[in-house]
Motif scaffolding. Structure first.
Motif, PDB file in Angstrom:
ATOM      1  N   ALA B 160       0.818  -1.219   0.000  1.00 60.18           N
ATOM      2  CA  ALA B 160       0.000   0.000   0.000  1.00 60.18           C
ATOM      3  C   ALA B 160       0.849   1.265   0.000  1.00 60.18           C
ATOM      4  O   ALA B 160       0.546   2.219  -0.702  1.00 60.18           O
ATOM      5  CB  ALA B 160      -0.934  -0.006   1.197  1.00 60.18           C
ATOM      6  N   ILE B 161       1.927   1.269   0.785  1.00 63.18           N
ATOM      7  CA  ILE B 161       2.678   2.518   0.908  1.00 63.18           C
ATOM      8  C   ILE B 161       3.841   2.568  -0.079  1.00 63.18           C
ATOM      9  O   ILE B 161       4.001   3.536  -0.813  1.00 63.18           O
ATOM     10  CB  ILE B 161       3.172   2.717   2.356  1.00 63.18           C
ATOM     11  N   TRP B 163       4.669   0.418  -2.789  1.00 63.68           N
ATOM     12  CA  TRP B 163       4.396   0.154  -4.214  1.00 63.68           C
ATOM     13  C   TRP B 163       3.078   0.726  -4.722  1.00 63.68           C
ATOM     14  O   TRP B 163       2.828   0.732  -5.919  1.00 63.68           O
ATOM     15  CB  TRP B 163       4.427  -1.363  -4.491  1.00 63.68           C
ATOM     16  N   HIS B 164       2.204   1.144  -3.835  1.00 66.49           N
ATOM     17  CA  HIS B 164       0.899   1.708  -4.235  1.00 66.49           C
ATOM     18  C   HIS B 164       0.082   0.758  -5.112  1.00 66.49           C
ATOM     19  O   HIS B 164      -0.611   1.195  -6.034  1.00 66.49           O
ATOM     20  CB  HIS B 164       1.084   3.020  -5.008  1.00 66.49           C
ATOM     21  N   ILE B 165       0.181  -0.534  -4.868  1.00 71.84           N
ATOM     22  CA  ILE B 165      -0.551  -1.473  -5.721  1.00 71.84           C
ATOM     23  C   ILE B 165      -1.957  -1.699  -5.176  1.00 71.84           C
ATOM     24  O   ILE B 165      -2.918  -1.791  -5.927  1.00 71.84           O
ATOM     25  CB  ILE B 165       0.174  -2.833  -5.769  1.00 71.84           C
ATOM     26  N   LEU B 166      -2.054  -1.796  -3.878  1.00 73.50           N
ATOM     27  CA  LEU B 166      -3.350  -2.077  -3.259  1.00 73.50           C
ATOM     28  C   LEU B 166      -3.659  -1.015  -2.208  1.00 73.50           C
ATOM     29  O   LEU B 166      -2.745  -0.444  -1.621  1.00 73.50           O
ATOM     30  CB  LEU B 166      -3.307  -3.465  -2.599  1.00 73.50           C
ATOM     31  N   PRO B 167      -4.952  -0.739  -1.981  1.00 71.83           N
ATOM     32  CA  PRO B 167      -5.302   0.293  -0.995  1.00 71.83           C
ATOM     33  C   PRO B 167      -5.016  -0.155   0.446  1.00 71.83           C
ATOM     34  O   PRO B 167      -4.975  -1.350   0.731  1.00 71.83           O
ATOM     35  CB  PRO B 167      -6.801   0.494  -1.204  1.00 71.83           C
ATOM     36  N   ALA B 168      -4.842   0.841   1.309  1.00 67.98           N
ATOM     37  CA  ALA B 168      -4.527   0.540   2.709  1.00 67.98           C
ATOM     38  C   ALA B 168      -5.780   0.377   3.555  1.00 67.98           C
ATOM     39  O   ALA B 168      -5.715  -0.098   4.669  1.00 67.98           O
ATOM     40  CB  ALA B 168      -3.666   1.656   3.290  1.00 67.98           C
TER      41      ALA B 168
END
Lengths: 589, 309
Positions: B160-161, B163-168
């Motif tokens: 989430a932080i 690589w920004h691939i999936l939301p946190a």
């Protein structure tokens, strides 16, 4: 062959992950602000303006409703209270009996979000409902100054647009109350449904936004309300309030750019955030005081002492005040709490102002060389410490060799379970241990803690108070004998019968003069005198006397003035906050 | 299924109801005995207001009367009462919302844990002491020994932080992916190890050797004989695990801000929201009791040697 194939697959998968990452970043760039995602807290207990008593709820309700007045920023960015649904904020007319009548005219064409007209009767209904015993609102007492409180409130709708309200006496902060969520209007037919404030379909409001979607415990979507009278100046079309109670999760969402504003940050990250996000980490003032309170009836004199009654209480007051000077408040705010707080030297918080605009706490106490009741300058600590030790020596045995007291009874410090309270408790215990006083720490879960403290079943406890409006009375009237917030137990138990307080108000033109009175005969009388006084200057003088009395007991040990810490994306413009901690997003762009 | 089995099932159901009733009764009286109350706050309300609220919610009545009213409302009308904290909402609605998310999270995690666990376990057993077996064992040991809050935080930081691939946050699109993975890893590892050891055990049995000697194909031996019998311990584990995953995902829910029932359960206790405490307790206790019962009954279905008594 199979192994090679597996390896190739794995590499391709990893690469695709990085590719996805790149795409997402590009998407986020150059987006116009059509919607703002923020996180204030978890699911609000209620969004009924009358029932709400939480800061996050107040922020949302302030976006959803329009009261007679509202907080806003003027051209220079200064925080002001201006008329909202009312045409103007009128001056009150003083009646013969000392009561004050205010007559407001509503703006033309005010509408609820469902299109019906907003009338003066809606305000009258809403206020009576909010104040009533039957509703049982936490903030019902915000109407205390209105004549007829709680169940016969003197507020009437003279016609469709004219609202008249009678106050018991002039109230300096009346306009501020009008901007307070409890004073926002609701419509009788809407709130007849007890669940009205839990679903978008039944949530009828009159403010800048309406609720268009509400996934419970997940997200509340506020959309600009075209029926709001000042819709033209509302620049943000949509506000998405995500709901989370985990500060670390909030921070993760802020860091990855999903949420543009988060209203709380983990305490242990504060120092790093201040350094890494200097333009986004914000610390603003809040009118509140973190303090330690003593149980006034707690026995702290050494075993075998001969003092009793009034004499003993006078000694205890001196001892408690001295112990308060053993704590290094600068050390606490810099190294323990670390959220930019300000060391406190008075109980009434920084940010409370006098009628002339000066700070109330700067005029507190008697010294000209420092503000408040003792000097909190870092370089004054040593002198404070030494004078405290000298005072304590009068009552306790002191071993000069070890520089420790040897017969101070063991204390127990009660706090509610939370890292920051624990850290402060540990510091306090350490500071006392340095002079030979043993203070054990005991933590209790929040609800149990509130109960224990209220019942007076403690010796010394963590406490805190945040103002509801800018008037020192909200820090003072909580200490009357019968007040539900009188955790110190003033005027209760053994303290009830102690005739030791003086109150002489003759210099201010009153007949009140009590010598050697009880707490009820002096402090309680003083508070009711303040509440009945209409002259602002006199009123503030009386409030200083009340705070002097409180501080003379030594039962209140102010530690620091609260601050409000949050993060907001540096690209967001037009955001502001008020001293009560409410956040305003409607003018963001 | 014979009458003995039916009798056993009936007995289990009655016992389950009794268990839930005991849990409800204990919870009811213990929650009321804890100091504090639902209307306590930093800023105290007046005694008159408190009395009005208590009267409104029936908290002014004698405890025994509250208890009987509560039970009869549930039994006759399935009415769990209103939440005292979320004013205007009914307990059943709040639990319904939370349970839906928790179930989605828990069932997905359980399904992944089961499928991946069984496959990995079987593969490891069939390739015993080979490289793949070693890798699987190291991986599962790591998954078992790493607590979910560390695993969750690690995944959060990476995906989430960094690589920004999936939301946190669990509310966003695809927000449940990370919590599901976090939640599934530990039970998956357990299932892998269970399957592996019981598969090894089965593979050494005489009937497998017989089948081999008779020339039955490898695939048929593995799926028709070995795996079917090796799964019995997994079934015993799976029932309680499912209940645990659905109800015990609090930590994961917190890390990823998933609006599940775990958070409601804990906050109801700190808020002294009595009807909510009772509601969540009833739901969670029933879930656990039912899962255990189902897994016991399934046991019988899979292994005819086991008699239900």
């Amino acid at each position: 062959m199979k192994k090679i194939l597996a390896l190739v697959l794995a590499v391709v998968m990893c690469l695709s992950l990085f590719a996805a990452c790149g795409e997402k970043k590009d998407e986020n760039k150059d987006k116009a602000l059509t919607s703002l995602a923020v996180c204030l807290a978890s699911e609000p207990d209620t969004l009924d303006p009358a029932l709400n008593s939480a800061v996050d709820g107040a922020t949302m309700v302030s976006h959803l409703f329009s009261g007679l007045a509202k907080w806003t920023q003027d051209k220079d960015g200064k925080l002001v209270i201006v008329a909202d649904s009312a045409k103007e904020l009128v001056e009150g007319v003083v009646n013969e009996d000392g009561t004050v009548t205010y007559t407001y005219t509503l703006r033309d064409g005010l509408k609820w979000s469902d299109g019906k007209a907003v009338t003066a009767a809606d305000f009258a209904f809403a206020w009576k409902r909010a104040a009533s015993t039957a509703l049982g609102a936490d903030y019902g007492y915000m109407f205390e100054q209105v004549k007829g409180y709680p169940d016969e409130l003197a507020v009437t709708a003279k016609d469709e647009k004219t609202l008249e309200v009678v106050l018991n006496n002039a109230v300096a902060y009346w306009n501020e109350l009008l901007a307070f969520p409890t004073y926002f209007p609701v419509r009788e037919d809407v709130v007849a449904n007890e669940s009205w404030a839990t679903e978008p379909a039944t949530y009828v409001c009159n403010g800048a936004y309406t609720i268009t979607a509400w996934e419970h415990d997940s997200v509340i979507t506020l959309t600009k309300n075209a029926n709001y009278h000042d819709a033209a100046s509302v620049t943000l079309p949509e506000l998405k309030c995500y709901l989370s109670d985990d500060e670390n999760n909030m921070l993760a969402n802020f860091k990855n750019g999903d949420w543009k504003m988060i209203d709380s940050v983990p305490v242990n990250e504060m120092t790093a955030l201040a350094k890494d996000y200097p333009n986004e980490y914000k610390v603003v003032g809040q009118i509140g005081t973190y303090y330690v309170c003593w149980n006034v009836n707690e026995e702290i004199l050494p075993k075998g002492n001969t003092l009793t009654g009034v004499e003993a209480e006078k000694a205890k007051a001196e001892i408690r005040a001295a112990i308060g000077l053993l704590f290094d408040r600068n050390h606490i705010v810099l190294n323990v709490s670390q959220a930019g707080e300000v060391p406190a030297s008075s109980f009434v918080a920084m940010g409370m102002t006098e009628p002339d605009g000066s700070e109330f706490y700067k005029n507190a106490g008697t010294s000209d060389s420092f503000d408040g009741y003792y000097n909190v300058a870092a370089d004054a600590f040593e002198a404070n410490f030494n004078s405290a030790v000298e005072t304590l020596k009068k009552y306790y045995k002191y071993d000069e060799a070890s520089k420790k007291f040897t017969d101070f009874p063991t204390l127990t410090y009660l706090y509610n379970t939370a890292d920051n309270h624990k850290a402060i408790g540990e510091y306090l215990a350490g500071a006392l241990a340095a002079v030979g006083i043993t203070m054990n720490l005991e933590n209790q879960e929040w609800n149990t803690f509130l109960n224990t403290r209220k019942e007076g079943d403690y010796s010394i406890a963590r406490n805190g108070w945040v103002a509801d409006y800018n008037d020192p009375i909200c820090f003072l009237d909580m200490w009357t004998t019968a007040s539900g917030n009188n955790d110190i137990q003033f005027g209760k138990g053994a303290h009830a019968g102690l005739k030791m307080y003086d109150l002489d108000l003759t210099a201010l033109g009153y007949e009140t003069k009590v010598e050697d009175g009880t707490w009820a005969e002096t402090f309680d009388v003083l508070i009711s005198t303040i509440k009945g006084e209409t002259d602002a200057a006199k009123r503030f003088q009386l409030m200083h006397i009340a705070e002097d009395m409180l501080m003379s007991t030594g039962c209140i040990v102010p530690i620091y003035y609260y601050t409000d810490t949050f993060m907001i994306d540096e690209d967001v413009e037009g955001f502001f906050t008020n001293p009560l901690g409410y956040k305003y997003f409607m003018y963001c762009k | 299924m014979n009458s003995k089995s039916l009798f056993y099932i009936l007995k289990r159901i009655l016992l389950a109801i009794l268990t839930v009733w005991i849990v409800v009764t204990i919870t009811f009286f213990v929650s009321r005995a804890v100091p504090g109350g639902p209307f306590a706050s930093e800023k105290a309300i007046t005694p008159a207001t408190k009395a009005a609220l208590e009267a409104k919610y029936g908290l002014d009545k004698p405890l025994m009367e509250q208890y009987t009213t509560y039970l009869s409302d549930i039994v006759t009308e399935f009415d769990f009462g209103p939440s005292l904290k979320n004013r205007g909402r009914d307990v059943i609605d709040v639990i319904g919302d939370g349970l839906e998310t928790s179930a989605q999270l828990g069932l997905s995690a359980a399904a992944i844990a089961l499928v991946v666990g069984v496959v990995l376990g079987a593969v490891a057993a069939l390739r015993r002491n080979k490289l793949i077996d070693r890798i699987v064992m190291v991986f599962t040991t790591a998954c078992i020994s790493m607590p979910s809050f560390i695993m969750g935080t690690l995944l959060l930081i990476l995906f989430a932080i960094t690589w920004h691939i999936l939301p946190a946050n669990g509310n966003a699109d695809g927000g449940l992916i990370l919590p599901i993975i976090t939640l599934s890893l530990s039970p998956m590892a357990n299932i892998t190890r269970l399957t592996r050891s019981s598969m090894l055990d089965v593979l050494g049995q005489d009937y497998i050797r017989t089948a081999k000697a008779k020339g039955v194909s490898g695939v048929k031996i593995i799926f028709g004989h070995a795996l079917k019998n090796a799964l019995i311990p997994v079934i015993t584990y799976f029932g309680p695990m499912l209940a645990y995953i659905v109800t015990g995902s609090l930590v994961v829910e917190k890390i990823f801000a998933v609006p599940g029932i775990g958070r409601t359960f804990v906050s109801s206790i700190t808020d002294r929201d009595y009807p909510m405490i009772m509601g969540t307790t009833i739901v969670l206790a029933s879930l656990i009791v039912i899962m255990n019962m189902v897994s016991d009954i399934l046991y019988k279905v899979v292994d005819p040697r086991i008699t239900l008594e």
